[in-house]
Scaffold this motif. Structure first.
Motif, PDB file in Angstrom:
ATOM      1  N   ALA A 478       0.858  -1.186   0.000  1.00  0.00           N
ATOM      2  CA  ALA A 478       0.000   0.000   0.000  1.00  0.00           C
ATOM      3  C   ALA A 478       0.892   1.232   0.000  1.00  0.00           C
ATOM      4  CB  ALA A 478      -0.920  -0.004   1.231  1.00  0.00           C
ATOM      5  N   GLY A 479       0.271   2.403  -0.156  1.00  0.00           N
ATOM      6  CA  GLY A 479       1.038   3.649  -0.115  1.00  0.00           C
ATOM      7  C   GLY A 479       0.671   4.582  -1.246  1.00  0.00           C
ATOM      8  N   GLU A 480       1.088   5.835  -1.100  1.00  0.00           N
ATOM      9  CA  GLU A 480       0.788   6.882  -2.077  1.00  0.00           C
ATOM     10  C   GLU A 480       1.159   6.466  -3.498  1.00  0.00           C
ATOM     11  OE1 GLU A 480       2.408   9.843  -4.769  1.00  0.00           O
ATOM     12  OE2 GLU A 480       3.652   8.676  -3.419  1.00  0.00           O
ATOM     13  N   HIS A 481       2.283   5.760  -3.655  1.00  0.00           N
ATOM     14  CA  HIS A 481       2.762   5.402  -4.996  1.00  0.00           C
ATOM     15  C   HIS A 481       1.835   4.419  -5.707  1.00  0.00           C
ATOM     16  CE1 HIS A 481       4.296   2.406  -2.199  1.00  0.00           C
ATOM     17  NE2 HIS A 481       4.473   1.575  -3.203  1.00  0.00           N
ATOM     18  N   LEU A 482       0.994   3.706  -4.949  1.00  0.00           N
ATOM     19  CA  LEU A 482       0.064   2.759  -5.555  1.00  0.00           C
ATOM     20  C   LEU A 482      -1.282   3.386  -5.872  1.00  0.00           C
ATOM     21  CD1 LEU A 482       0.736  -0.473  -3.461  1.00  0.00           C
ATOM     22  CD2 LEU A 482       1.588   0.135  -5.713  1.00  0.00           C
ATOM     23  N   GLY A 483      -1.562   4.534  -5.276  1.00  0.00           N
ATOM     24  CA  GLY A 483      -2.790   5.244  -5.603  1.00  0.00           C
ATOM     25  C   GLY A 483      -2.606   5.930  -6.942  1.00  0.00           C
ATOM     26  N   ILE A 484      -3.425   5.602  -7.917  1.00  0.00           N
ATOM     27  CA  ILE A 484      -3.220   6.114  -9.276  1.00  0.00           C
ATOM     28  C   ILE A 484      -3.295   7.645  -9.293  1.00  0.00           C
ATOM     29  CG2 ILE A 484      -4.270   6.172 -11.571  1.00  0.00           C
ATOM     30  CD1 ILE A 484      -4.775   3.119 -11.172  1.00  0.00           C
ATOM     31  N   ASN A 485      -4.102   8.213  -8.405  1.00  0.00           N
ATOM     32  CA  ASN A 485      -4.067   9.663  -8.193  1.00  0.00           C
ATOM     33  C   ASN A 485      -2.961   9.935  -7.181  1.00  0.00           C
ATOM     34  OD1 ASN A 485      -4.556  12.365  -7.888  1.00  0.00           O
ATOM     35  ND2 ASN A 485      -6.491  12.129  -6.817  1.00  0.00           N
ATOM     36  N   HIS A 486      -1.747  10.145  -7.690  1.00  0.00           N
ATOM     37  CA  HIS A 486      -0.587  10.315  -6.821  1.00  0.00           C
ATOM     38  C   HIS A 486      -0.675  11.612  -6.016  1.00  0.00           C
ATOM     39  CE1 HIS A 486       1.704   7.564  -9.807  1.00  0.00           C
ATOM     40  NE2 HIS A 486       1.279   6.861  -8.771  1.00  0.00           N
ATOM     41  N   ALA A 487       0.220  11.712  -5.035  1.00  0.00           N
ATOM     42  CA  ALA A 487       0.368  12.935  -4.230  1.00  0.00           C
ATOM     43  C   ALA A 487      -0.903  13.267  -3.457  1.00  0.00           C
ATOM     44  CB  ALA A 487       0.771  14.122  -5.106  1.00  0.00           C
ATOM     45  N   SER A 488      -1.615  12.233  -3.003  1.00  0.00           N
ATOM     46  CA  SER A 488      -2.834  12.501  -2.234  1.00  0.00           C
ATOM     47  C   SER A 488      -2.925  11.571  -1.033  1.00  0.00           C
ATOM     48  CB  SER A 488      -4.083  12.340  -3.107  1.00  0.00           C
ATOM     49  OG  SER A 488      -4.339  10.984  -3.399  1.00  0.00           O
ATOM     50  N   ILE A 489      -3.439  12.113   0.068  1.00  0.00           N
ATOM     51  CA  ILE A 489      -3.733  11.288   1.238  1.00  0.00           C
ATOM     52  C   ILE A 489      -4.773  10.243   0.857  1.00  0.00           C
ATOM     53  CG2 ILE A 489      -4.678  11.345   3.585  1.00  0.00           C
ATOM     54  CD1 ILE A 489      -3.683  14.238   3.794  1.00  0.00           C
ATOM     55  N   GLN A 490      -5.731  10.654   0.025  1.00  0.00           N
ATOM     56  CA  GLN A 490      -6.785   9.740  -0.423  1.00  0.00           C
ATOM     57  C   GLN A 490      -6.207   8.484  -1.063  1.00  0.00           C
ATOM     58  OE1 GLN A 490     -10.219   9.722  -0.377  1.00  0.00           O
ATOM     59  NE2 GLN A 490     -10.340   7.894  -1.645  1.00  0.00           N
ATOM     60  N   GLY A 491      -5.254   8.656  -1.987  1.00  0.00           N
ATOM     61  CA  GLY A 491      -4.666   7.503  -2.665  1.00  0.00           C
ATOM     62  C   GLY A 491      -3.993   6.564  -1.694  1.00  0.00           C
ATOM     63  N   ALA A 492      -3.257   7.130  -0.721  1.00  0.00           N
ATOM     64  CA  ALA A 492      -2.572   6.302   0.270  1.00  0.00           C
ATOM     65  C   ALA A 492      -3.580   5.525   1.113  1.00  0.00           C
ATOM     66  CB  ALA A 492      -1.692   7.172   1.159  1.00  0.00           C
TER      67      ALA A 492
END
Length: 507
Positions: A478-492
């Motif tokens: 998991a983590g920000e880098h896996l959220g396709i919308n990068h640079a977001s708390i939401q993605g993380a």
């Protein structure tokens, strides 16, 4: 969670895409409670630890740094004022993030993204945002380009998004592509797109006024997702600092939390998985049923896996790009930008190294007597003469990397010299300066947030978060880098919830 996106057959909706799944009890299929190690104490690790501990699983969280929160980093000064060195806002569409903010009853206020009273400082000329026409004389623009830069930015990207079908809009957030159009835009950079639609000077103006000029390595698809997900959406900041969310989660985690515990190896065993970590120069090990690994790829690459990770996954970990960014905050004895220049919230934009500055929103309210455009006035004029924190610089990419090379005194001198171009009297009110450069902070992992260069999305996204081992998963990512919308708390958070659900369904 992203894996089911391609199956959706309904109009695109961020409310649907970013909603919280609700209580995780229905996913908890096992009767015995599991021992789970969470590697990384950023927001993804904390959410995973919180949700598992709420279901009475035994959680051990290991964080290499001396502090928790990862890229949520609020700096508190001795008088109680504070500034954000990391994440600073939450869009209203980010349902997973707001779920916890609301659940913990954390107070929030509107984050003012645009304030027409703030400044442009471009090519040596300073003007208010709402007097942008004064810039046209110093740029060689076509008649069609003599428009507010933000409007041109909005129009070009909105027109592009409007060419996508509903299915293609969903596909922007899916791990793989089926659309040739989506794939086509993934093979351009953001700057390619704008340079193809604007004259050179118009691109310079728009690029500095919106930040697009710093996306020369970022795929157009990555940039389009940023615009689609963040733009023209109401945003919030947390009263008391973004770290109030971190503290609220930590207080509610029942389990072991170790800081200054750097994980060095992960070994599969007959019973589960053994983790080794360094704590105060002493090597410790323990065995767990499962692991959720939430550290950035730069930190993940330093962990030895036995057996080794699949080649494609290791390649993705080794090659994913990270943007450089840094901030400088000033502790000020009063707020001259308010009492002298009537700026309450919002941000100013420059072509200097400081790039942009952000003003505190705590004393701003909308002027109800002016409905023609947003206009902010003071909630209380007395507050303008009290101490506050100014985000004097928010640098990206080349500006940030140039800044890294300076020694501490030169960093401060350059920042104060350049912010004085916008606010000439700021030095006399500044009594403390704090620089934060994510490239130098190796515990969260170098760089501030992940990005996909052209072609990287298809090459890396399917493998980055692949559970390990594939045939009998014990480690989830998991983590920000896996959220396709990068640079977001939401993605993380969304990836943390997905990894947590995977464990619950596997146990």
């Amino acid at each position: 969670m992203y894996n089911q996106i391609l199956e959706l057959d309904c109009p695109f909706s961020f409310e649907h895409l970013y909603r919280h799944p609700g209580p995780l009890i229905p996913y908890d299929r096992g009767s015995t409670r599991k021992q789970v190690a969470i590697i990384g104490g950023g927001i993804a690790g904390l959410v995973s630890a919180y949700e598992l501990s709420q279901l009475n699983h035994q959680v051990t969280l290991l964080e290499a740094d001396s502090r928790l929160g990862g890229r949520i980093k609020t700096h508190y000064f001795s008088d109680g004022t504070y500034g954000e060195l990391g994440a600073m806002r939450v869009p209203a569409s980010h349902g997973c993030t707001l779920h916890y903010i609301d659940q913990f009853k954390l107070p929030k206020r509107p984050f003012i993204n645009y304030n027409p009273a703030a400044f442009y400082y471009l090519r040596g000329k300073k003007t208010r945002l709402d007097n942008y026409q004064e810039l046209f004389s110093i740029y060689n623009l076509t008649p069609d380009e003599k428009e507010y830069p933000g409007v041109i930015y909005d129009q070009l990207l909105s027109e592009l998004i409007n060419t996508f079908s509903e299915q293609e809009k969903w596909e922007l957030f899916a791990p793989t592509f089926t659309s040739d159009k989506v794939r086509k835009y993934d093979n351009l950079t953001v700057t390619d797109f704008f340079q193809n639609h604007l004259s050179p000077d118009a691109f310079q103006l728009l690029g500095h006024a919106t930040g697009a000029i710093h996306y020369e390595k970022v795929s157009l698809l990555n940039g389009l997702i940023d615009f689609f997900a963040w733009h023209q959406v109401e945003q919030y900041q947390l009263i008391g600092g973004m770290e109030t969310l971190v503290k609220a989660l930590v207080q509610r985690i029942s389990g072991t939390i170790q800081t200054e515990a750097k994980v060095t190896n992960i070994v599969m065993t007959d019973k589960g998985v053994r983790v080794g970590w360094n704590k105060l120069d002493k090597q410790e090990t323990a065995e767990f049923d499962y692991i959720i690994c939430t550290v950035p790829t730069t930190a993940l690459a330093q962990i030895n896996f036995d057996p080794i990770l699949p080649n494609k996954q290791q390649e993705a970990i080794n090659n994913l790009g990270y943007c450089s960014s840094s901030k400088t905050i000033l502790h000020c004895t009063a707020r001259p930008w308010e009492f002298a220049e009537n700026i309450y919230g919002g941000g100013s934009f420059t072509d200097l190294n400081i790039e942009k500055c952000r003003y505190p929103c705590d004393n701003a309210q909308l002027d109800t007597n002016n409905f023609s455009q947003p206009h902010f006035v003071a909630k209380n004029k007395d507050i303008s003469y009290q101490p506050s924190v100014l985000t004097a610089a928010y640098r990206w990419e080349d500006n940030s990397r140039k800044f890294v090379t300076l020694d501490e005194s030169n960093k401060t001198d350059l920042t104060l010299e350049e912010i004085s171009q916008i606010h000439p009297n700021i030095k006399q009110y500044t009594d403390d300066v704090v620089h934060s450069i994510w490239d130098e902070d190796n515990n969260p992992g170098s760089g501030s947030y992940a990005y996909f260069a052209p072609g990287d999305r298809e090459k890396y996204q399917p493998f980055l978060g692949q559970p390990y081992p594939i045939n009998n998963p014990r480690v989830f990512f998991a983590g920000e880098h896996l959220g396709i919308n990068h640079a977001s708390i939401q993605g993380a958070i969304q990836t943390a919830l997905a990894a947590t659900i995977d464990i619950l369904e596997n146990s």
